[in-house]
Every structure is written in structure tokens, then in C-alpha cells.
Design a protein around this motif. Structure first.
Motif, PDB file in Angstrom:
ATOM      1  N   TYR A  27       0.888  -1.315  -0.006  1.00 29.67           N
ATOM      2  CA  TYR A  27       0.097  -0.184   0.091  1.00 29.67           C
ATOM      3  C   TYR A  27       0.875   1.145  -0.023  1.00 29.67           C
ATOM      4  N   ARG A  28       1.723   1.299   1.065  1.00 32.58           N
ATOM      5  CA  ARG A  28       2.769   2.680   0.899  1.00 32.58           C
ATOM      6  C   ARG A  28       3.549   2.804  -0.470  1.00 32.58           C
ATOM      7  N   GLU A  29       3.604   1.674  -0.911  1.00 32.71           N
ATOM      8  CA  GLU A  29       4.642   1.866  -2.219  1.00 32.71           C
ATOM      9  C   GLU A  29       3.762   1.988  -3.528  1.00 32.71           C
ATOM     10  N   ALA A  30       2.395   1.764  -3.241  1.00 34.17           N
ATOM     11  CA  ALA A  30       1.556   2.005  -4.250  1.00 34.17           C
ATOM     12  C   ALA A  30       1.070   3.560  -4.334  1.00 34.17           C
ATOM     13  N   VAL A  31       1.057   4.123  -2.959  1.00 31.78           N
ATOM     14  CA  VAL A  31       0.774   5.485  -2.923  1.00 31.78           C
ATOM     15  C   VAL A  31       1.860   6.251  -3.264  1.00 31.78           C
ATOM     16  N   ARG A  32       3.084   6.102  -2.884  1.00 35.77           N
ATOM     17  CA  ARG A  32       4.158   6.639  -3.156  1.00 35.77           C
ATOM     18  C   ARG A  32       4.384   6.803  -4.918  1.00 35.77           C
ATOM     19  N   VAL A  33       4.095   5.777  -5.634  1.00 36.65           N
ATOM     20  CA  VAL A  33       4.171   5.831  -6.927  1.00 36.65           C
ATOM     21  C   VAL A  33       3.110   6.129  -7.640  1.00 36.65           C
ATOM     22  N   GLY A  34       2.108   5.916  -7.107  1.00 38.32           N
ATOM     23  CA  GLY A  34       0.564   6.310  -7.996  1.00 38.32           C
ATOM     24  C   GLY A  34      -0.197   7.325  -7.411  1.00 38.32           C
ATOM     25  N   ALA A  35      -0.130   8.103  -6.266  1.00 44.40           N
ATOM     26  CA  ALA A  35      -0.738   8.967  -5.992  1.00 44.40           C
ATOM     27  C   ALA A  35      -0.573  10.103  -6.903  1.00 44.40           C
ATOM     28  N   PRO A  36      -1.475  10.779  -7.295  1.00 47.22           N
ATOM     29  CA  PRO A  36      -1.560  12.242  -8.380  1.00 47.22           C
ATOM     30  C   PRO A  36      -0.816  13.267  -7.413  1.00 47.22           C
ATOM     31  N   ARG A  37       0.055  13.824  -8.033  1.00 47.38           N
ATOM     32  CA  ARG A  37       1.086  14.886  -7.460  1.00 47.38           C
ATOM     33  C   ARG A  37       0.272  16.210  -7.259  1.00 47.38           C
ATOM     34  N   SER A  38      -0.376  16.740  -8.064  1.00 44.09           N
ATOM     35  CA  SER A  38      -1.254  17.751  -8.222  1.00 44.09           C
ATOM     36  C   SER A  38      -2.406  17.967  -9.304  1.00 44.09           C
ATOM     37  N   ARG A  39      -3.196  18.840  -9.191  1.00 40.02           N
ATOM     38  CA  ARG A  39      -4.380  19.112 -10.251  1.00 40.02           C
ATOM     39  C   ARG A  39      -3.897  19.175 -11.501  1.00 40.02           C
ATOM     40  N   GLU A  40      -2.655  19.675 -11.551  1.00 38.75           N
ATOM     41  CA  GLU A  40      -2.079  20.028 -12.959  1.00 38.75           C
ATOM     42  C   GLU A  40      -1.231  19.076 -13.802  1.00 38.75           C
ATOM     43  N   SER A  41      -0.917  17.978 -12.944  1.00 40.29           N
ATOM     44  CA  SER A  41      -0.213  16.693 -13.400  1.00 40.29           C
ATOM     45  C   SER A  41      -1.260  15.768 -14.123  1.00 40.29           C
ATOM     46  N   VAL A  42      -0.662  14.978 -15.341  1.00 38.21           N
ATOM     47  CA  VAL A  42      -1.424  13.993 -15.889  1.00 38.21           C
ATOM     48  C   VAL A  42      -0.912  12.686 -15.464  1.00 38.21           C
ATOM     49  N   PRO A  43      -1.632  12.020 -14.555  1.00 39.61           N
ATOM     50  CA  PRO A  43      -1.449  10.734 -14.163  1.00 39.61           C
ATOM     51  C   PRO A  43      -1.282   9.724 -15.203  1.00 39.61           C
ATOM     52  N   VAL A  44      -0.472   8.610 -14.778  1.00 38.41           N
ATOM     53  CA  VAL A  44      -0.342   7.322 -15.861  1.00 38.41           C
ATOM     54  C   VAL A  44      -1.150   6.390 -14.884  1.00 38.41           C
ATOM     55  N   VAL A  45      -1.941   5.641 -15.582  1.00 39.18           N
ATOM     56  CA  VAL A  45      -2.477   4.442 -15.073  1.00 39.18           C
ATOM     57  C   VAL A  45      -1.932   3.382 -15.914  1.00 39.18           C
ATOM     58  N   ASP A  46      -0.978   2.524 -15.316  1.00 38.46           N
ATOM     59  CA  ASP A  46      -0.088   1.657 -16.104  1.00 38.46           C
ATOM     60  C   ASP A  46      -0.579   0.082 -15.754  1.00 38.46           C
ATOM     61  N   LEU A  47      -1.307  -0.674 -16.663  1.00 40.61           N
ATOM     62  CA  LEU A  47      -2.151  -1.811 -16.101  1.00 40.61           C
ATOM     63  C   LEU A  47      -1.131  -2.748 -16.805  1.00 40.61           C
ATOM     64  N   VAL A  48       0.187  -2.444 -17.221  1.00 42.32           N
ATOM     65  CA  VAL A  48       1.140  -3.569 -17.604  1.00 42.32           C
ATOM     66  C   VAL A  48       2.422  -3.643 -16.680  1.00 42.32           C
ATOM     67  N   HIS A  49       2.725  -2.516 -16.516  1.00 43.63           N
ATOM     68  CA  HIS A  49       4.508  -2.836 -15.901  1.00 43.63           C
ATOM     69  C   HIS A  49       4.183  -2.384 -14.392  1.00 43.63           C
ATOM     70  N   GLU A  50       3.266  -1.958 -13.811  1.00 44.36           N
ATOM     71  CA  GLU A  50       3.106  -1.738 -12.338  1.00 44.36           C
ATOM     72  C   GLU A  50       2.291  -2.728 -11.670  1.00 44.36           C
ATOM     73  N   GLU A  51       2.388  -2.907 -10.493  1.00 43.32           N
ATOM     74  CA  GLU A  51       1.362  -3.498  -9.660  1.00 43.32           C
ATOM     75  C   GLU A  51      -0.018  -3.040  -9.597  1.00 43.32           C
ATOM     76  N   PRO A  52      -1.049  -3.840  -9.527  1.00 39.89           N
ATOM     77  CA  PRO A  52      -2.309  -3.475  -9.656  1.00 39.89           C
ATOM     78  C   PRO A  52      -2.519  -2.454  -8.492  1.00 39.89           C
ATOM     79  N   ALA A  53      -1.969  -2.242  -7.495  1.00 38.64           N
ATOM     80  CA  ALA A  53      -2.426  -1.422  -6.322  1.00 38.64           C
ATOM     81  C   ALA A  53      -1.876  -0.053  -6.784  1.00 38.64           C
ATOM     82  N   VAL A  54      -0.810   0.069  -7.542  1.00 39.61           N
ATOM     83  CA  VAL A  54      -0.474   1.671  -8.049  1.00 39.61           C
ATOM     84  C   VAL A  54      -1.689   1.950  -8.738  1.00 39.61           C
ATOM     85  N   ALA A  55      -2.132   1.239  -9.664  1.00 40.79           N
ATOM     86  CA  ALA A  55      -3.446   1.885 -10.431  1.00 40.79           C
ATOM     87  C   ALA A  55      -4.799   2.348  -9.449  1.00 40.79           C
TER      88      ALA A  55
END
Length: 270
Positions: A27-55
């Protein structure tokens, strides 16, 4: 004077479910990698390379910010035999749909919390989105269908979308057509013989799904309409290029178009 305990925040409950599913470290790693940084950022939802928890962490962050239509870079597997990853632009709601189908379709993705978490996240997402934009209720369902693709039918998500619609039974057929149009024609990479053949193979495995016959009938109409309305389109050119090729690898899609899709569209048009 005693007071009743207020109901827990729905998003916090979802985070608790994600914690239970991924484990503390995950969970901590998923939040570190996946949590959107700001409203201006365009997040990536990676369903191939990342663990499901990141998405899921990314989507929870977008939900918390009410960014239901935020632009997202979505990475999925393609329909070729090796499942080559491809990146395309989507909105957050469609990315949620893609995540639901991808995670439910995986085997061994963790404990039983996974499917429950997906369903709960979808429900809370729709509640939040419709509360902000009630007039866009069906548009959100279409976005979800576009992200999910035809796999939404055998996995049961299509039935969930139908039940979530405020439309009456008299408008149900129109909604089915609209959802399958999004799932096949509007979904990247668009309508081709390969995507039509993929949709057919997926629906062939949906015999027990709710309204399975209606979904195939809707697919026939949608594909027939695409062929008729876009004579300069890729599907049109591919269909006629493969029409007289009995050994074509797309033969099932060609026969479906010839025997079901074209007649279905013209029967309605006539």
C-alpha cells in the motif's frame, strides 16, 4: 450526552480495503508511486508494468479530488498475440473501467478483497460523479464502457452499468447499443477487423451473462452502422480487402459483418 459515531468516510474505507488487499508495504509503495501529485499533473494508469495497487492508488487520488474527467495516460496490453503494451490518452473514468476489467481478468491478484474493492470503488466513483454532474450520468457510463471494452459483458460489469443507469426499461436497448459502441468503436484502437473479431470471441464466452443475446445484437448493429456511415474508414477498407479471402485470419469477423452486421443495420434503417 452521547452522540452516534458518524459514518466513516467512503474514500477512507476504500483506502482501508486497498491496505488490506495490498498489505502495508504494498500500500505504501502504491501510494508513493501512484498518488496524483497535483491537479495540474497528468497521471499514468499503467496496467502492464506496475502492480495493480498502483493503479488503484492513482484512481483513489483522482476520486478524492473529484477529477472524474481528468486526462490520463493509460497503458494497456494490445490485442496482438504477444499483448504488446500501448499507451493512449483517456479520461479518469475510462481508466477506471479499464482497471476494473484488467484486474478482474487476472488470476492470482491477491485475496478476495480485490473484486470487492473494484466494485466498491466503481460505486463510490459513480455516486461522486453524478452528485457533481447529474446531467452527465449516462456519459459516465459510456466512459466506463469505453475503458472496459467488450470484456465488460462476460465479467458482469455491463450488467452493473445497466443497473446503474437511471434510464427506464423502454430506453434500455438504446443504452446497450450506446455502451457497446463505446466498448468497440470508440475504444482505442478503434473499429478494425481485429477488434471486431476480439469482441466476437469475448461475447462467445458470455453465454451466461445478463442480456448476452442483446449485447451480440447490439454489436451487429454498431458494426453495421460503422461500416455504412464511414465508407472511407479502416473497417470498411479491411472488410472489403478480406471479403474474398477464405483463408483470412479475420474470417470470423468478415462473416459476422456479412451475415449479421450489415443486415442488422439495414433492418433498422429500413
Amino acid at each position: 450526552m452521547s452522540q452516534e459515531t458518524p459514518p466513516p468516510n467512503r474514500i477512507q474505507l476504500l483506502r482501508t480495503q486497498l491496505w488490506a488487499w495490498a498489505g502495508e508495504t504494498g500500500y505504501r509503495e502504491a501510494v508513493r508511486v501512484g498518488a496524483p501529485r497535483s491537479r495540474e499533473s497528468v497521471p499514468v494508469v499503467d496496467l502492464v508494468h506496475e502492480e495493480p495497487a498502483v493503479a488503484l492508488a492513482t484512481l483513489l487520488g483522482l476520486l478524492e479530488q473529484d477529477r472524474f474527467e481528468a486526462p490520463v495516460l493509460l497503458i494497456e496490453r494490445g490485442l496482438d498475440r504477444s499483448g504488446t503494451p500501448f499507451l493512449h490518452h483517456e479520461n479518469a473514468t475510462a481508466a477506471l473501467g479499464a482497471t476494473c476489467v484488467s484486474l478482474k481478468g487476472r488470476s492470482g491478484t491477491g485475496s478476495g478483497e480485490g473484486p470487492d474493492l473494484l466494485g466498491d470503488l466503481l460505486g463510490v466513483w459513480l455516486i461522486g460523479a453524478v452528485a457533481d454532474f447529474p446531467e452527465a450520468h449516462e456519459a459516465y457510463l459510456r466512459d466506463l464502457a469505453r475503458g472496459m471494452g467488450p470484456a465488460m459483458v462476460p465479467q458482469g460489469w455491463a450488467g452493473t452499468l445497466l443497473h446503474a443507469s437511471p434510464a427506464g426499461s423502454d430506453a434500455r436497448e438504446s443504452l446497450v447499443v450506446g455502451l457497446i459502441h463505446e466498448a468497440v468503436v470508440e475504444r482505442a484502437p478503434g473499429a478494425t477487423l481485429r477488434t471486431v473479431g476480439h469482441a466476437l470471441s469475448v461475447l462467445d464466452g458470455a453465454g451466461g451473462a445478463e442480456h448476452a443475446v442483446a449485447w451480440r445484437r447490439a454489436l451487429a448493429f454498431v458494426v453495421g452502422a460503422e461500416l455504412h456511415l464511414h465508407p472511407a474508414g479502416r473497417l470498411h477498407s479491411e472488410f472489403y480487402a478480406h471479403l474474398d479471402a477464405p483463408a483470412s485470419r479475420h474470417r470470423s469477423a468478415v462473416l459476422f459483418i456479412q451475415q449479421e452486421a450489415i443486415p442488422a443495420y439495414h433492418s433498422v434503417g429500413d
